[in-house]
Design a protein around this motif. Sequence first.
Motif, PDB file in Angstrom:
ATOM      1  N   ALA A 120       1.147  -1.325   0.360  1.00 50.87           N
ATOM      2  CA  ALA A 120       0.119   0.125   0.186  1.00 50.87           C
ATOM      3  C   ALA A 120       1.119   1.255   0.080  1.00 50.87           C
ATOM      4  CB  ALA A 120      -0.334   0.043   0.986  1.00 50.87           C
ATOM      5  N   VAL A 121       0.251   2.376  -0.773  1.00 49.43           N
ATOM      6  CA  VAL A 121       0.795   3.381  -0.962  1.00 49.43           C
ATOM      7  C   VAL A 121       0.137   4.306  -0.908  1.00 49.43           C
ATOM      8  CG1 VAL A 121       2.556   5.142  -2.637  1.00 49.43           C
ATOM      9  CG2 VAL A 121       3.045   2.584  -2.842  1.00 49.43           C
ATOM     10  N   VAL A 122       0.183   5.559   0.477  1.00 48.15           N
ATOM     11  CA  VAL A 122      -0.911   5.939   0.253  1.00 48.15           C
ATOM     12  C   VAL A 122      -0.161   8.296   0.325  1.00 48.15           C
ATOM     13  CG1 VAL A 122      -1.516   7.787   2.450  1.00 48.15           C
ATOM     14  CG2 VAL A 122      -0.910   4.894   3.176  1.00 48.15           C
ATOM     15  N   GLY A 123      -0.759   7.720  -0.584  1.00 49.35           N
ATOM     16  CA  GLY A 123      -0.577   9.570  -1.364  1.00 49.35           C
ATOM     17  C   GLY A 123      -0.098   8.698  -3.154  1.00 49.35           C
ATOM     18  N   ALA A 124      -1.030  10.140  -3.568  1.00 49.36           N
ATOM     19  CA  ALA A 124      -0.445   9.838  -5.130  1.00 49.36           C
ATOM     20  C   ALA A 124       0.115  11.061  -6.240  1.00 49.36           C
ATOM     21  CB  ALA A 124      -1.522   9.529  -6.104  1.00 49.36           C
ATOM     22  N   GLY A 125       1.476  11.657  -4.883  1.00 48.24           N
ATOM     23  CA  GLY A 125       1.643  12.689  -5.667  1.00 48.24           C
ATOM     24  C   GLY A 125       2.791  12.199  -5.570  1.00 48.24           C
ATOM     25  N   LEU A 126       4.111  13.301  -6.390  1.00 47.72           N
ATOM     26  CA  LEU A 126       5.393  12.811  -6.865  1.00 47.72           C
ATOM     27  C   LEU A 126       5.926  10.948  -5.799  1.00 47.72           C
ATOM     28  CD1 LEU A 126       7.494  12.473  -8.868  1.00 47.72           C
ATOM     29  CD2 LEU A 126       8.603  13.897  -7.612  1.00 47.72           C
ATOM     30  N   GLY A 127       6.198  11.341  -4.773  1.00 49.06           N
ATOM     31  CA  GLY A 127       6.659  10.685  -3.796  1.00 49.06           C
ATOM     32  C   GLY A 127       5.964   9.415  -4.154  1.00 49.06           C
ATOM     33  N   GLY A 128       4.956   9.050  -3.425  1.00 53.25           N
ATOM     34  CA  GLY A 128       3.952   7.777  -3.822  1.00 53.25           C
ATOM     35  C   GLY A 128       3.726   7.340  -5.304  1.00 53.25           C
ATOM     36  N   SER A 129       4.102   7.787  -6.220  1.00 50.19           N
ATOM     37  CA  SER A 129       3.872   7.435  -7.668  1.00 50.19           C
ATOM     38  C   SER A 129       5.003   6.909  -7.917  1.00 50.19           C
ATOM     39  CB  SER A 129       3.663   8.841  -8.940  1.00 50.19           C
ATOM     40  OG  SER A 129       2.912   9.478  -8.369  1.00 50.19           O
ATOM     41  N   ASP A 164      -1.803  -1.053  -4.179  1.00 50.26           N
ATOM     42  CA  ASP A 164      -2.667  -0.190  -4.431  1.00 50.26           C
ATOM     43  C   ASP A 164      -2.046   1.448  -3.659  1.00 50.26           C
ATOM     44  OD1 ASP A 164      -3.787  -2.301  -4.713  1.00 50.26           O
ATOM     45  OD2 ASP A 164      -4.859  -2.736  -2.478  1.00 50.26           O
ATOM     46  N   VAL A 165      -2.345   2.213  -4.564  1.00 50.01           N
ATOM     47  CA  VAL A 165      -2.102   3.922  -3.929  1.00 50.01           C
ATOM     48  C   VAL A 165      -3.715   4.285  -3.408  1.00 50.01           C
ATOM     49  CG1 VAL A 165      -1.003   5.725  -4.429  1.00 50.01           C
ATOM     50  CG2 VAL A 165      -0.661   4.022  -5.938  1.00 50.01           C
ATOM     51  N   TYR A 166      -3.235   4.945  -2.158  1.00 48.20           N
ATOM     52  CA  TYR A 166      -4.414   6.148  -1.960  1.00 48.20           C
ATOM     53  C   TYR A 166      -4.647   7.650  -2.093  1.00 48.20           C
ATOM     54  CZ  TYR A 166      -5.381   1.450   0.557  1.00 48.20           C
ATOM     55  OH  TYR A 166      -6.368   0.577   0.715  1.00 48.20           O
ATOM     56  N   GLU A 167      -5.250   8.449  -2.964  1.00 47.66           N
ATOM     57  CA  GLU A 167      -5.351   9.342  -3.180  1.00 47.66           C
ATOM     58  C   GLU A 167      -6.962   9.881  -2.694  1.00 47.66           C
ATOM     59  OE1 GLU A 167      -4.525  12.463  -3.057  1.00 47.66           O
ATOM     60  OE2 GLU A 167      -2.681  11.236  -3.410  1.00 47.66           O
ATOM     61  N   ALA A 203      -1.054   0.460 -11.374  1.00 42.37           N
ATOM     62  CA  ALA A 203      -1.276   0.806  -9.753  1.00 42.37           C
ATOM     63  C   ALA A 203      -2.887   0.806  -9.889  1.00 42.37           C
ATOM     64  CB  ALA A 203      -0.598   1.649  -8.861  1.00 42.37           C
ATOM     65  N   ASN A 204      -3.423   0.512  -8.510  1.00 49.25           N
ATOM     66  CA  ASN A 204      -4.428   0.307  -8.385  1.00 49.25           C
ATOM     67  C   ASN A 204      -5.196   1.854  -7.279  1.00 49.25           C
ATOM     68  OD1 ASN A 204      -7.406  -0.613  -7.801  1.00 49.25           O
ATOM     69  ND2 ASN A 204      -6.226  -0.776  -6.287  1.00 49.25           N
ATOM     70  N   VAL A 205      -5.132   2.906  -8.632  1.00 45.75           N
ATOM     71  CA  VAL A 205      -5.450   4.090  -7.496  1.00 45.75           C
ATOM     72  C   VAL A 205      -6.408   4.045  -6.874  1.00 45.75           C
ATOM     73  CG1 VAL A 205      -5.437   6.948  -7.864  1.00 45.75           C
ATOM     74  CG2 VAL A 205      -4.169   5.487  -9.089  1.00 45.75           C
ATOM     75  N   ILE A 206      -6.956   4.036  -5.524  1.00 43.22           N
ATOM     76  CA  ILE A 206      -8.044   3.990  -4.774  1.00 43.22           C
ATOM     77  C   ILE A 206      -8.343   5.403  -4.535  1.00 43.22           C
ATOM     78  CG2 ILE A 206      -8.985   3.360  -3.105  1.00 43.22           C
ATOM     79  CD1 ILE A 206      -7.655   0.518  -2.982  1.00 43.22           C
ATOM     80  N   PRO A 207      -9.231   5.801  -4.718  1.00 48.65           N
ATOM     81  CA  PRO A 207      -9.823   7.371  -4.120  1.00 48.65           C
ATOM     82  C   PRO A 207     -10.703   7.111  -2.711  1.00 48.65           C
ATOM     83  CG  PRO A 207     -11.862   6.881  -5.665  1.00 48.65           C
ATOM     84  CD  PRO A 207     -11.072   5.935  -5.832  1.00 48.65           C
ATOM     85  N   ALA A 208      -9.605   7.459  -1.717  1.00 48.58           N
ATOM     86  CA  ALA A 208     -10.166   7.672  -0.426  1.00 48.58           C
ATOM     87  C   ALA A 208      -8.946   7.663   0.275  1.00 48.58           C
ATOM     88  CB  ALA A 208      -9.897   6.544   0.080  1.00 48.58           C
ATOM     89  N   ARG A 209      -9.666   8.608   1.610  1.00 49.34           N
ATOM     90  CA  ARG A 209      -8.152   8.671   2.464  1.00 49.34           C
ATOM     91  C   ARG A 209      -8.673   8.289   4.222  1.00 49.34           C
ATOM     92  NH1 ARG A 209      -8.696  11.893   8.003  1.00 49.34           N
ATOM     93  NH2 ARG A 209     -11.137  11.205   8.028  1.00 49.34           N
ATOM     94  N   VAL A 210      -6.872   7.928   4.221  1.00 53.58           N
ATOM     95  CA  VAL A 210      -6.735   6.885   4.996  1.00 53.58           C
ATOM     96  C   VAL A 210      -7.346   7.479   6.565  1.00 53.58           C
ATOM     97  CG1 VAL A 210      -4.714   5.635   5.918  1.00 53.58           C
ATOM     98  CG2 VAL A 210      -4.840   5.408   3.361  1.00 53.58           C
TER      99      VAL A 210
END
Length: 492
Positions: free
Chosen positions: A29-38, A55-58, A258-265
């Motif tokens: 799991a990656v929390v955040g889809a900015g440059l760091g998460g990507s 899974d990337v949460y953004e 990556a599976n981008v999940i539109p949600a707040r962790v």
Amino acid sequence: MAPLPPPLLLLVPALLAASAGRAPPRSIAVVGAGLGGSAVAYFSQQQFGPQVQLDVYEQAGVGGRLATVTVNKQQYESRGASIHALSLHMQDFVKTLGLKHRREVPGKSAIFSGEHFVLEETDWYLLNLFRLWWHYGISFLRLQMWVEEVMEKFMRIYKYQAHGYAFSSLEELLRSLGGDAFVNMTQRSVAESLLEVGVTQRFVDDVIAAVLRSSYGQSVLVPAFAGAMSLAGAQGSTWAVEGGNKLVCSGLLKLTKANVIPARVTGISLHSSEGRALYQVHYEGSEGQGSAFYDMVVVTTPLHPSRSNFIFENFEPPIASFPSAFQPSVTSVVHGYLNSSYFGFPDPKLFPFASILTTDTPDLFFNAMDNICPVNISAAFRRKQPQEAAVWRVLSQQPLDKQQLKTLFRSYYSVQVMEWQSYPRYDSTKSLPPIMLHDNLFYLSGVEWVASSMEMIAVAAKNVALLAYNRWYQDLEKIDQKDLMHKVKTEL
């Protein structure tokens, strides 16, 4: 033996690991889809192979701070606008994704004190050098030598990472590049360091202050390492991505599938399964609350109550947010006519500057402003003349009121305001955040307390991916090794 083609080359770490016996992680799991998460998703797939579920949460949208705004059906960068020529990871991303460098549209800069310009750039390189020497002696040469020495040592990170070496703390990473001197550069100000090497106080007050106000919105009390990275960007040639820098983020996530999940962790809780740690990520999206289990988690959003209200459960010792503060930053994108009279040019046709930096003057209400170009630049594009309506990006610490807008612009068609806490407030802490929060739980955003730039985040992303890989397969010889320059040379 013929060299492996690039796609197979990327699978080498995973193939070697498979032969070592331990199965790769099933899910990350990656929390955040900015440059760091990507970037960490991309580098993690390089290390562990394409079979790992990513899974990337953004919550807000892919790209993070690499955002654009639309004016008259054209897009413009709101922040994260320029990339240094020596940013090798960013260069590699652009090449891998088939993106292009944006055509450069030249424009002159000046530094404004609130009453007059203390330094003005001209079209002639030698005249610019003469003016620097006339005003500041050889301070600019001493600055250049200091920045070049820091950058030369910093560039070692690419060799270390190419050989698979990783670091479990920011201090270890810095020490491997420049010894204790680099670690100390996070504890003392850039002003102190520059005065020590012979740069004059006047140069610090005029030029260094202006650059740091433009980049970080802060003073010359910024730590020396963060200051050096910012000054390197101001000195060297820079570039940007055609179509917008945020295309790097969306491109990397698409490349890794990556599976981008539109949600707040909302939290992460620790569990165990078959004798190993398992992390449950709790999230909240448009369809309500949910959770999922992962072998590994990388947090790329700042762990600070004002930025992410995470709850960590079942960890011993407990994981807490880190005491720190963030610098308020406001970007105002204004489509209008510049009030050149405020800058001492009653005739707007004679105003020569596309970028205005400012000194640290109490009455000044903005940090910098520049006449910006759209992210898509055609061959026929030309920069607006000073008497024409143009798109200006104004950086300030507080939103501009109507009187301040009237001071800067004769009139305007539109104003778009973006408020964020974009950078750490560098004078608010003296300790660097950890990279490792637990066995396979990593924190990427702490690198911004060393320096905040696109390339620093990309370097940190690769370090986290290598650290996670080396720890997963217990290759401890690749973590926190001493005398790495010697080791790398003997491996060549």
